[in-house]
Design a protein around this motif. Structure first.
Motif, PDB file in Angstrom:
ATOM      1  N   THR A  78      -0.205   3.394  -5.333  1.00 31.71           N
ATOM      2  CA  THR A  78      -1.238   4.659  -4.864  1.00 31.71           C
ATOM      3  C   THR A  78      -1.351   5.207  -3.759  1.00 31.71           C
ATOM      4  O   THR A  78      -0.987   4.457  -2.630  1.00 31.71           O
ATOM      5  CB  THR A  78      -2.769   3.969  -5.147  1.00 31.71           C
ATOM      6  OG1 THR A  78      -2.987   2.893  -4.401  1.00 31.71           O
ATOM      7  CG2 THR A  78      -3.007   3.763  -6.669  1.00 31.71           C
ATOM      8  N   ASP A  79      -1.814   6.398  -3.519  1.00 29.38           N
ATOM      9  CA  ASP A  79      -2.026   6.988  -2.038  1.00 29.38           C
ATOM     10  C   ASP A  79      -3.056   6.442  -1.136  1.00 29.38           C
ATOM     11  O   ASP A  79      -4.130   5.878  -1.796  1.00 29.38           O
ATOM     12  CB  ASP A  79      -2.106   8.509  -1.876  1.00 29.38           C
ATOM     13  CG  ASP A  79      -1.000   9.199  -2.829  1.00 29.38           C
ATOM     14  OD1 ASP A  79       0.159   8.596  -2.505  1.00 29.38           O
ATOM     15  OD2 ASP A  79      -0.884  10.086  -3.285  1.00 29.38           O
ATOM     16  N   ALA A  80      -2.965   6.375   0.217  1.00 32.03           N
ATOM     17  CA  ALA A  80      -3.946   6.135   0.928  1.00 32.03           C
ATOM     18  C   ALA A  80      -5.217   6.751   0.784  1.00 32.03           C
ATOM     19  O   ALA A  80      -6.310   6.117   0.719  1.00 32.03           O
ATOM     20  CB  ALA A  80      -3.439   6.114   2.405  1.00 32.03           C
ATOM     21  N   ALA A  81      -5.068   7.947   0.494  1.00 28.96           N
ATOM     22  CA  ALA A  81      -6.347   8.844   0.414  1.00 28.96           C
ATOM     23  C   ALA A  81      -7.111   8.467  -0.836  1.00 28.96           C
ATOM     24  O   ALA A  81      -8.330   8.738  -0.753  1.00 28.96           O
ATOM     25  CB  ALA A  81      -6.049  10.308   0.220  1.00 28.96           C
TER      26      ALA A  81
ATOM     27  N   GLU B  91      -9.465   5.633  -0.030  1.00 25.81           N
ATOM     28  CA  GLU B  91     -10.342   5.727   0.772  1.00 25.81           C
ATOM     29  C   GLU B  91     -11.397   6.367  -0.261  1.00 25.81           C
ATOM     30  O   GLU B  91     -12.650   5.855   0.134  1.00 25.81           O
ATOM     31  CB  GLU B  91     -10.091   6.782   1.904  1.00 25.81           C
ATOM     32  CG  GLU B  91      -9.118   6.287   2.955  1.00 25.81           C
ATOM     33  CD  GLU B  91      -8.471   7.062   3.963  1.00 25.81           C
ATOM     34  OE1 GLU B  91      -8.987   8.447   3.642  1.00 25.81           O
ATOM     35  OE2 GLU B  91      -7.906   6.674   4.919  1.00 25.81           O
ATOM     36  N   GLY B  92     -10.977   7.162  -0.961  1.00 29.06           N
ATOM     37  CA  GLY B  92     -11.999   7.689  -2.007  1.00 29.06           C
ATOM     38  C   GLY B  92     -12.873   6.613  -2.907  1.00 29.06           C
ATOM     39  O   GLY B  92     -14.054   6.869  -2.996  1.00 29.06           O
ATOM     40  N   GLU B  93     -12.148   5.693  -3.173  1.00 34.53           N
ATOM     41  CA  GLU B  93     -12.701   4.700  -3.888  1.00 34.53           C
ATOM     42  C   GLU B  93     -13.523   3.712  -3.079  1.00 34.53           C
ATOM     43  O   GLU B  93     -14.655   3.325  -3.750  1.00 34.53           O
ATOM     44  CB  GLU B  93     -11.556   3.859  -4.401  1.00 34.53           C
ATOM     45  CG  GLU B  93     -10.548   4.428  -5.588  1.00 34.53           C
ATOM     46  CD  GLU B  93      -9.478   3.430  -6.030  1.00 34.53           C
ATOM     47  OE1 GLU B  93      -9.256   2.445  -5.417  1.00 34.53           O
ATOM     48  OE2 GLU B  93      -8.386   4.047  -6.833  1.00 34.53           O
ATOM     49  N   GLY B  94     -13.224   3.805  -1.574  1.00 35.67           N
ATOM     50  CA  GLY B  94     -14.248   2.864  -0.910  1.00 35.67           C
ATOM     51  C   GLY B  94     -15.526   3.689  -0.961  1.00 35.67           C
ATOM     52  O   GLY B  94     -16.586   2.979  -0.597  1.00 35.67           O
TER      53      GLY B  94
ATOM     54  N   PRO C 261       0.771  -1.191   0.035  1.00 40.47           N
ATOM     55  CA  PRO C 261      -0.139  -0.022   0.143  1.00 40.47           C
ATOM     56  C   PRO C 261       0.989   1.038   0.048  1.00 40.47           C
ATOM     57  O   PRO C 261       1.927   1.046   0.622  1.00 40.47           O
ATOM     58  CB  PRO C 261      -0.749  -0.124   1.420  1.00 40.47           C
ATOM     59  CG  PRO C 261      -0.835  -1.461   1.681  1.00 40.47           C
ATOM     60  CD  PRO C 261       0.427  -2.242   1.022  1.00 40.47           C
ATOM     61  N   GLY C 262       0.385   2.265  -0.755  1.00 44.27           N
ATOM     62  CA  GLY C 262       1.025   3.629  -0.497  1.00 44.27           C
ATOM     63  C   GLY C 262       1.676   3.840  -2.105  1.00 44.27           C
ATOM     64  O   GLY C 262       1.918   3.096  -2.950  1.00 44.27           O
ATOM     65  N   ARG C 263       2.371   4.999  -2.130  1.00 43.46           N
ATOM     66  CA  ARG C 263       3.091   5.467  -3.394  1.00 43.46           C
ATOM     67  C   ARG C 263       4.681   5.162  -2.997  1.00 43.46           C
ATOM     68  O   ARG C 263       5.105   5.188  -1.769  1.00 43.46           O
ATOM     69  CB  ARG C 263       3.160   6.911  -3.539  1.00 43.46           C
ATOM     70  CG  ARG C 263       1.808   7.490  -3.764  1.00 43.46           C
ATOM     71  CD  ARG C 263       1.264   7.164  -5.203  1.00 43.46           C
ATOM     72  NE  ARG C 263       2.129   7.857  -6.013  1.00 43.46           N
ATOM     73  CZ  ARG C 263       1.732   7.995  -7.321  1.00 43.46           C
ATOM     74  NH1 ARG C 263       0.673   7.063  -7.983  1.00 43.46           N
ATOM     75  NH2 ARG C 263       2.239   8.688  -8.263  1.00 43.46           N
ATOM     76  N   HIS C 264       5.364   4.546  -3.953  1.00 40.78           N
ATOM     77  CA  HIS C 264       6.843   4.086  -3.630  1.00 40.78           C
ATOM     78  C   HIS C 264       7.521   4.247  -4.822  1.00 40.78           C
ATOM     79  O   HIS C 264       7.351   4.663  -5.961  1.00 40.78           O
ATOM     80  CB  HIS C 264       6.771   2.477  -3.804  1.00 40.78           C
ATOM     81  CG  HIS C 264       5.963   1.972  -2.586  1.00 40.78           C
ATOM     82  ND1 HIS C 264       6.363   2.009  -1.236  1.00 40.78           N
ATOM     83  CD2 HIS C 264       4.615   1.353  -2.658  1.00 40.78           C
ATOM     84  CE1 HIS C 264       4.985   1.344  -0.521  1.00 40.78           C
ATOM     85  NE2 HIS C 264       4.213   1.031  -1.654  1.00 40.78           N
ATOM     86  N   GLN C 265       8.851   4.754  -4.571  1.00 38.55           N
ATOM     87  CA  GLN C 265       9.860   4.912  -5.446  1.00 38.55           C
ATOM     88  C   GLN C 265      10.490   3.574  -5.904  1.00 38.55           C
ATOM     89  O   GLN C 265      11.171   2.930  -4.972  1.00 38.55           O
ATOM     90  CB  GLN C 265      11.058   6.176  -5.073  1.00 38.55           C
ATOM     91  CG  GLN C 265      11.939   6.455  -5.979  1.00 38.55           C
ATOM     92  CD  GLN C 265      13.150   7.332  -5.819  1.00 38.55           C
ATOM     93  OE1 GLN C 265      13.661   7.156  -4.555  1.00 38.55           O
ATOM     94  NE2 GLN C 265      13.317   8.332  -6.435  1.00 38.55           N
TER      95      GLN C 265
END
Length: 524
Positions: free
Chosen positions: A514-517, A520-523, A291-295
């Motif tokens: 993808t960002d955690a926010a 949440e928006g998709e949920g 989960p989250g954005r990664h380099q």
């Protein structure tokens, strides 16, 4: 031109091949001329292993056959002439033999003994002007085997502070005594000071010199044009690699069969098709990221095929066997039923992305990788089931000197910023691997088994780097081919950065996930 004219022209071009003497005669001519295989092979533009084949049963074809026949004819004629000359000289009376000298010589009266030979058969030259004796330094009137020396121990004595003795007469009337041995200290020192004579076929001093001399020659030929010299070297990379291989094989413990019998599974099924060997090439991308954005960092593995030259290669002809046992002293290809792989979410399958289930033919590196992963250290899968094998006695160091020579040349080129040598070396090992199978570009080595083993060793090496990254806490995102590994995390604490074959360099960086926010928006 009509169709029949074209056919007539083709028929006119087809003629009888130039004749060659039997194989044993070819070798005898070369050995009588005191030429090594490497010397003759270099003059003909082939490798010593190819020349060995011509001296043991195989025949060249085309233009190279004509060149080889021309060389053999020339050796035969030269050796025959020398033999006739030696016979005539031996048959002639001593008084009729010509007296020759490298500097100046005097003629000997017929009544006196022949001073041209000592008792041991050493050549003796009579000097018009005396020269210092190599043993005592006093003037001497004769030269023995190329060195000015006194012929009697009484005349050969250390120089004193008194008046110098008179030089010996130019033409002695007494029988020639035995010349002093040529192995005395001063004589040998003088011989060393003259330096080695250079011959037409003088060999280079080592493998690295072959690479350096080729680069210097190409640059000189193209007047320093880097691009033109690089293109010329890359074009000749295959024969040059074979010469380098032969140079590194001198004094080796193992004999290599360059054209062994090959089982049908290693032969192409069609002209443009493939054989039945599965190399386990990685082509894997992680299905889900954390989960989250990664380099993500795309790492480039340096010299993948160069490193893969260190692998267990079969020496001789492959032999068939059946059964479940694996002999680590042998190497080849194996028909196995691979184990189930339950770690696809985080690590690629060691046998690559294969859609068809059931048994398949794999190489030695793939089998050894599976056995390693099924062992007590990793316990990542069950052992593979071995049904049958084609193997031969093997060694991991067969190409080690060849690999080290290329690696050292590569390291030096990187250190000096020498792009010509770097591209030349890269072409040598890459084309060496790719053309040792059924290729029209390399007729000197036919080992498709080696080609598959080296390639699959490169794939196995990449897979082990992915495992190392995973074990050190990095997230493996992608593994492709021989040299591409994408990871998330601080990779510099796991891998050394640089251009050496034991290091990696950054090919690309990008952001994924993808960002955690957004989740949440998709949920909602």
């Amino acid at each position: 031109m009509s169709d029949f004219d074209a056919i007539d022209s083709l028929l006119d071009a087809v003629g009888p091949q130039v004749g060659l003497p039997p194989c044993h005669v070819r070798r005898e001519l070369r050995e009588r001329a005191r030429l090594s295989k490497a010397q003759v092979a270099r003059a003909l533009g082939v490798s010593p292993s190819t020349l060995s084949g011509w001296e043991s049963g195989r025949d060249p074809a085309g233009e190279i056959r004509t060149k080889y026949a021309y060389l053999l004819d020339g050796l035969n004629a030269k050796l025959a002439t020398e033999t006739e000359t030696e016979t005539e000289t031996e048959a002639a009376p001593a008084a009729e033999r010509p007296v020759t000298s490298g500097t100046a010589a005097t003629l000997t009266p017929l009544s006196s003994p022949d001073p041209g030979q000592g008792e041991d058969g050493d050549d003796v030259e009579l000097l018009v002007a005396p020269e210092p004796c190599v043993l005592c330094g006093r003037p001497a009137g004769q030269r023995v085997a190329g060195f000015a020396q006194h012929l009697t121990p009484a005349d050969c004595r250390p120089t004193t502070t008194g008046a110098p003795a008179a030089p010996p007469a130019a033409q002695p009337t007494a029988p020639t005594p035995k010349a002093p041995p040529r192995t005395t200290g001063p004589a040998r020192a003088t011989e060393r000071s003259k330096g080695p004579a250079r011959h037409a076929f003088q060999e280079p001093s080592g493998p690295v010199d072959l690479i350096r001399e080729a680069v210097q020659g190409a640059l000189a030929e193209h007047r320093g044009d880097v691009d033109a010299a690089t293109a010329a070297l890359v074009k000749r990379a295959i024969p040059d690699a074979m010469r380098l291989l032969d140079e590194t094989r001198k004094g080796a413990r193992y004999d290599v069969i360059a054209h062994p019998w090959i089982p049908d599974i290693l032969k192409k099924q069609t002209a443009r098709g493939a054989d039945q060997i599965w190399e386990a090439r990685p082509k894997w991308t992680r299905h889900e990221l954390p989960p989250g954005r990664h380099q993500v960092t795309a790492l480039d593995i340096n010299g993948a095929y160069l490193s893969a030259l260190k692998t267990h290669l079969p020496l001789g002809q492959l032999e068939h066997s059946t059964g479940l046992a694996h002999d680590r002293r042998r190497s080849g290809v194996h028909l196995i039923t691979p184990p189930e792989w339950e770690h696809e979410a985080v690590l690629p399958n060691p046998i690559g992305q294969r859609d068809e289930p059931g048994p398949l033919w794999v190489t030695e590196p793939t089998l050894r990788l599976l056995l390693r992963l099924s062992g007590p250290k990793h316990q990542l899968c069950e052992p593979p089931e071995i049904h049958e094998s084609y193997t031969s006695g093997a060694t991991e160091n067969l190409l080690e000197k060849f690999r080290i020579a290329l690696k050292d040349a590569r390291d030096t080129a990187i250190e000096q910023g020498d792009t010509v040598t770097l591209e030349y070396v890269k072409a040598m090992y890459a084309k060496f691997v790719s053309t040792m199978g059924e290729s029209n570009y390399n007729r000197e080595l036919y080992r498709p088994d080696w080609m598959h083993l080296i390639r699959s060793q490169a794939f196995a090496n990449l897979w082990l780097k992915a495992l190392k990254a995973h074990d050190e806490g990095l997230a493996v995102v992608r593994a492709m081919g021989t040299d591409e590994l994408h990871v998330i995390g601080d990779w510099r604490r796991v891998f050394a950065e640089g251009r050496a074959v034991t290091e990696v360099k950054v090919k690309d960086t990008y952001t994924a996930g993808t960002d955690a926010a957004e989740h949440e928006g998709e949920g909602e």
